[in-house]
Motif scaffolding. Structure first.
Motif, PDB file in Angstrom:
ATOM      1  N   ARG A   1       0.827  -1.219   0.000  1.00  0.00           N
ATOM      2  CA  ARG A   1       0.000   0.000   0.000  1.00  0.00           C
ATOM      3  C   ARG A   1       0.851   1.255   0.000  1.00  0.00           C
ATOM      4  NH1 ARG A   1      -3.282  -0.303   5.251  1.00  0.00           N
ATOM      5  NH2 ARG A   1      -1.200  -0.913   5.941  1.00  0.00           N
TER       6      ARG A   1
ATOM      7  N   ASP B   1     -11.131  -6.937  12.031  1.00  0.00           N
ATOM      8  CA  ASP B   1     -10.638  -6.360  10.790  1.00  0.00           C
ATOM      9  C   ASP B   1      -9.221  -6.844  10.568  1.00  0.00           C
ATOM     10  OD1 ASP B   1     -12.880  -4.803  10.036  1.00  0.00           O
ATOM     11  OD2 ASP B   1     -12.353  -3.289  11.533  1.00  0.00           O
TER      12      ASP B   1
ATOM     13  N   SER C   1      -6.094   1.512   7.312  1.00  0.00           N
ATOM     14  CA  SER C   1      -6.661   0.200   6.971  1.00  0.00           C
ATOM     15  C   SER C   1      -8.187   0.207   6.948  1.00  0.00           C
ATOM     16  CB  SER C   1      -6.166  -0.865   7.955  1.00  0.00           C
ATOM     17  OG  SER C   1      -6.753  -0.697   9.235  1.00  0.00           O
ATOM     18  N   HIS C   2      -8.799   1.196   7.600  1.00  0.00           N
ATOM     19  CA  HIS C   2     -10.264   1.289   7.619  1.00  0.00           C
ATOM     20  C   HIS C   2     -10.808   2.076   6.435  1.00  0.00           C
ATOM     21  CE1 HIS C   2     -10.687  -0.625  11.478  1.00  0.00           C
ATOM     22  NE2 HIS C   2      -9.907   0.255  12.070  1.00  0.00           N
ATOM     23  N   LYS C   3      -9.911   2.643   5.628  1.00  0.00           N
ATOM     24  CA  LYS C   3     -10.342   3.456   4.492  1.00  0.00           C
ATOM     25  C   LYS C   3     -10.467   2.598   3.238  1.00  0.00           C
ATOM     26  CE  LYS C   3     -10.316   7.097   7.059  1.00  0.00           C
ATOM     27  NZ  LYS C   3     -11.594   7.666   7.495  1.00  0.00           N
ATOM     28  N   ASP C   4     -11.547   2.800   2.516  1.00  0.00           N
ATOM     29  CA  ASP C   4     -11.810   2.010   1.313  1.00  0.00           C
ATOM     30  C   ASP C   4     -11.294   2.679   0.050  1.00  0.00           C
ATOM     31  OD1 ASP C   4     -13.160   0.028   2.785  1.00  0.00           O
ATOM     32  OD2 ASP C   4     -15.023   1.191   2.719  1.00  0.00           O
ATOM     33  N   LYS C   5     -11.356   3.987   0.004  1.00  0.00           N
ATOM     34  CA  LYS C   5     -11.009   4.696  -1.224  1.00  0.00           C
ATOM     35  C   LYS C   5      -9.491   4.796  -1.392  1.00  0.00           C
ATOM     36  CE  LYS C   5     -15.202   7.510  -1.297  1.00  0.00           C
ATOM     37  NZ  LYS C   5     -15.788   6.774  -2.422  1.00  0.00           N
ATOM     38  N   LYS C   6      -9.028   4.447  -2.576  1.00  0.00           N
ATOM     39  CA  LYS C   6      -7.592   4.462  -2.854  1.00  0.00           C
ATOM     40  C   LYS C   6      -7.012   5.860  -2.704  1.00  0.00           C
ATOM     41  CE  LYS C   6      -4.212   3.117  -6.367  1.00  0.00           C
ATOM     42  NZ  LYS C   6      -4.015   2.556  -7.729  1.00  0.00           N
TER      43      LYS C   6
ATOM     44  N   THR D   1      -8.009   8.327  -0.773  1.00  0.00           N
ATOM     45  CA  THR D   1      -7.900   8.678   0.641  1.00  0.00           C
ATOM     46  C   THR D   1      -6.689   8.005   1.267  1.00  0.00           C
ATOM     47  OG1 THR D   1     -10.307   8.873   0.775  1.00  0.00           O
ATOM     48  CG2 THR D   1      -9.109   8.671   2.860  1.00  0.00           C
ATOM     49  N   CYS D   2      -6.496   6.728   0.949  1.00  0.00           N
ATOM     50  CA  CYS D   2      -5.340   5.994   1.477  1.00  0.00           C
ATOM     51  C   CYS D   2      -4.039   6.644   1.029  1.00  0.00           C
ATOM     52  CB  CYS D   2      -5.383   4.536   1.021  1.00  0.00           C
ATOM     53  SG  CYS D   2      -6.728   3.564   1.734  1.00  0.00           S
TER      54      CYS D   2
ATOM     55  N   ASP E   1     -17.312   9.750  -6.764  1.00  0.00           N
ATOM     56  CA  ASP E   1     -16.208   9.012  -6.161  1.00  0.00           C
ATOM     57  C   ASP E   1     -15.778   9.618  -4.828  1.00  0.00           C
ATOM     58  OD1 ASP E   1     -13.938   6.945  -6.603  1.00  0.00           O
ATOM     59  OD2 ASP E   1     -12.844   8.801  -6.172  1.00  0.00           O
TER      60      ASP E   1
ATOM     61  N   SER F   1     -19.378   9.560  -2.513  1.00  0.00           N
ATOM     62  CA  SER F   1     -20.313   8.436  -2.681  1.00  0.00           C
ATOM     63  C   SER F   1     -21.763   8.895  -2.779  1.00  0.00           C
ATOM     64  CB  SER F   1     -20.158   7.418  -1.537  1.00  0.00           C
ATOM     65  OG  SER F   1     -18.883   6.831  -1.564  1.00  0.00           O
TER      66      SER F   1
END
Length: 402
Positions: free
Chosen positions: A10, A28, A118-123, A125-126, A266, A269
């Protein structure tokens, strides 16, 4: 419950390597850093290969770390004991580092940041938070919630400033740190909060919109051949109420329903529906995708961001061109040297405001909350108002020559 050793792809370090972590699935996915990192060419599955210097010694150490984690998990299974993700991370960090922390506050800030990411889904944001992680790692990799106080934040801010970053750029990293503190307080990792005394500065950005006259000039300018598509896509974004590049280039033909482009934005959402005006449809037809995508950008590029990068450069070069010398070097006089795709959004909003379109309608058109966040939940906003507002803006562009 099992552990495994893996390469955390990541986030990439400056030397091109990736952290090696012990990964456990509890409630998780939990990743705890080991002392090592590796480039993909030197890593095979769960261990270093022969390309890595001292690979045998490093693999023995990694195996020992893995065995410690496995013994801990086995003990939990035998006792049929369940622990929270928070406690799991703390325990595993202590086991892998070889020492037990006195309390939760000895947890490294970086470890909590990793958990937060690790709790973020959007690339996207990560990526933003990973960039902050890299900054912190360069400045003070061992910082904890105890050591990050007002003085630390001031020194970190000054360090970023001296590296050449601008106020609004380093403010992003400070806001990200604040978000992790809020998360840590919610998770009861800490009760400390240095942002009560530290204020994040911000700088007013320069205008990023065109006047209606400038937009007409851009729309009608005799561009060089390679610039026409970039200019046309910019105009399409404007006709679609400043649609974000990510949403436009990833839009599918199936997203067009009854003459409306319907998609989930995006960034937020939020469900979105834009009536496709004739001016927009003409450009869509001109650059229609050959497959499932609305536009042909994804036919030509694997990553739309490569096209967007070229598009912004092309937009900034639109203007008078003359040749100089025998080689015919191009000398450019750009019309709008700072222009980018994002200006389409600001331009639409600015023109709409100048036409006295209500703020609530403009906010809804741009996908923002109108009114309070509570009351807006109960308001079924009249989409026709947005359609009429967009038509009014486009008609003003078509008829106004100022």
């Amino acid at each position: 419950m099992k552990a495994k050793i893996t390469l955390d792809t990541r986030r990439c370090k400056k030397d091109g390597s990736f952290p090696i972590v012990v990964e456990v699935r509890n409630k998780d996915k939990i990743r705890v850093s080991t002392p090592y990192s590796a480039i993909p060419e030197n890593w095979e599955g769960t261990q270093f290969n022969k390309n890595e210097s001292n690979f045998k010694r490093k693999n023995i150490i990694l195996q020992d770390l893995f065995n410690r984690a496995e013994r801990f998990l086995l003990d939990l299974d035998e006792k049929q004991k369940w622990i929270s993700d928070k406690e799991m991370r703390i325990k595993l960090s202590a086991i892998i580092s070889g020492c037990e922390p006195e309390d939760n506050r000895t947890m490294k800030f970086i470890d909590c940041l990793d958990e937060f990411i690790s709790h973020k889904d959007k690339k996207g944001t990560c990526t933003v938070y990973t960039t902050t992680r890299n900054k912190i790692t360069s400045f003070d990799p061992d910082c904890t919630f105890d050591t990050i106080n007002k003085d630390w934040l001031m020194r970190f801010e000054q360090w970023m400033k001296e590296s050449g970053m601008k106020i609004n750029s380093y403010a992003i990293h400070l806001r990200n740190i604040r978000a992790v503190f809020n998360y840590a307080i919610d998770e009861e990792y800490t009760t400390l909060y240095p942002f009560r005394k530290f204020k994040i500065k911000k700088e007013e950005t320069r205008k990023r919109s065109l006047t209606v006259g400038q937009l007409r000039t851009l729309r009608d300018y005799p561009c060089e051949e390679y610039q026409r598509k970039y200019r046309d896509i910019f105009m399409l974004m404007f006709y679609l109420i400043g649609i974000n590049a990510t949403d436009l280039f990833q839009a599918k033909k199936a997203d067009v329903v009854n003459g409306r482009l319907e998609y989930k934005r995006d960034k937020t959402s939020k469900l979105y529906s834009i009536q496709i005006q004739p001016e927009a449809q003409a450009i869509i037809d001109r650059y229609a995708g050959s497959g499932e995508y609305l536009l042909d950008v994804m036919d030509e590029y694997k990553n739309y961001k490569d096209f967007l990068h070229r598009m912004n450069i092309g937009l900034q070069q639109i203007g008078e061109v003359r040749r100089k010398g025998r080689g015919g070097k191009k000398i450019r006089t750009p019309l709008f040297p700072e222009l980018s795709s994002y200006w389409s959004r600001h331009t639409w909003a600015t023109i709409a405001a100048g036409l006295d379109i209500p703020k609530d309608t403009i906010s809804e058109a741009l996908g923002h909350e109108h009114g309070s966040s509570t009351t807006s939940i109960y308001i079924n906003f009249d989409q026709q108002k947005v359609d009429e507002a967009n038509r009014k803006v486009i008609d003003f562009l078509q008829t106004n020559s100022a």
